[in-house]
Design a protein around this motif. Structure first.
Motif, short mmCIF file in Angstrom:
data_model
loop_
_atom_site.label_atom_id
_atom_site.label_comp_id
_atom_site.label_asym_id
_atom_site.label_seq_id
_atom_site.Cartn_x
_atom_site.Cartn_y
_atom_site.Cartn_z
N MET A 80 -30.89 -43.67 -15.89
CA MET A 80 -30.36 -43.10 -17.03
C MET A 80 -30.08 -41.65 -16.77
O MET A 80 -30.80 -40.87 -16.24
N LEU A 81 -28.78 -41.37 -17.17
CA LEU A 81 -28.41 -39.81 -16.95
C LEU A 81 -27.92 -39.10 -18.19
O LEU A 81 -27.04 -39.66 -19.05
N TRP A 82 -28.79 -38.13 -18.92
CA TRP A 82 -28.45 -37.45 -19.83
C TRP A 82 -27.53 -36.14 -19.48
O TRP A 82 -27.95 -35.51 -18.76
N ILE A 83 -26.27 -36.01 -19.94
CA ILE A 83 -25.51 -34.92 -19.74
C ILE A 83 -25.34 -34.17 -21.04
O ILE A 83 -24.39 -34.76 -22.12
N PRO A 84 -25.88 -33.11 -21.25
CA PRO A 84 -25.83 -32.34 -22.30
C PRO A 84 -24.48 -31.60 -22.52
O PRO A 84 -23.56 -31.52 -21.64
N SER A 85 -24.05 -31.60 -23.85
CA SER A 85 -22.66 -30.79 -23.94
C SER A 85 -22.94 -29.41 -24.05
O SER A 85 -21.84 -28.94 -23.73
N GLU A 86 -23.91 -28.87 -24.05
CA GLU A 86 -24.10 -27.36 -24.19
C GLU A 86 -24.50 -27.16 -22.68
O GLU A 86 -25.66 -27.70 -22.12
#
Length: 120
Positions: free
Chosen positions: A36-42
């Motif tokens: 699972m990869l979380w890519i933040p917008s900030e």
């Protein structure tokens, strides 16, 4: 805008699980493994959240333009959305699930992470 098949560093994006203003969660392939990869917008440093109810960070990944993402282990199983499709959840089950969900969110907030929406 990212799409399935795009690369994020050495990962290949497979399927977007959710997208919200805080970022996007993807199922990604890392060689033979699914993660699972979380890519933040900030663009800001992401804190490590240590709690038994929070998936541990396996590693961090860096996209082509320097964006930082966080890689979590993948634990296959039914989602809350899958459970809700089977019908209404009784009050005692909902209450039994609430505390184990709330405590990790509290740990995330204490570490300085604004989790964002909590959805099925």
């Amino acid at each position: 805008m990212r799409a399935s098949g795009d690369r994020f560093g050495d990962l290949i994006l497979v399927d977007m699980v959710l997208s919200e203003p805080a970022g996007a969660l993807w199922v990604a392939r890392d060689g033979e493994s699914t993660v699972m990869l979380w890519i933040p917008s900030e663009r800001r440093p992401l804190p490590d959240v240590r709690h038994p109810g929070v998936a541990p960070v396996v590693r961090r990944a860096t996209g082509e333009d320097g964006e930082e993402g966080v890689v979590y282990g993948f634990a296959p199983g039914p989602s809350l959305q899958d459970v809700l499709r089977q019908g209404r959840v009784d009050r005692s089950s909902a209450q039994r699930w609430a505390t184990p969900l709330a405590r990790p969110l509290g740990a995330a907030h204490a570490a300085g992470l604004d989790h964002g929406a909590v959805t099925p």
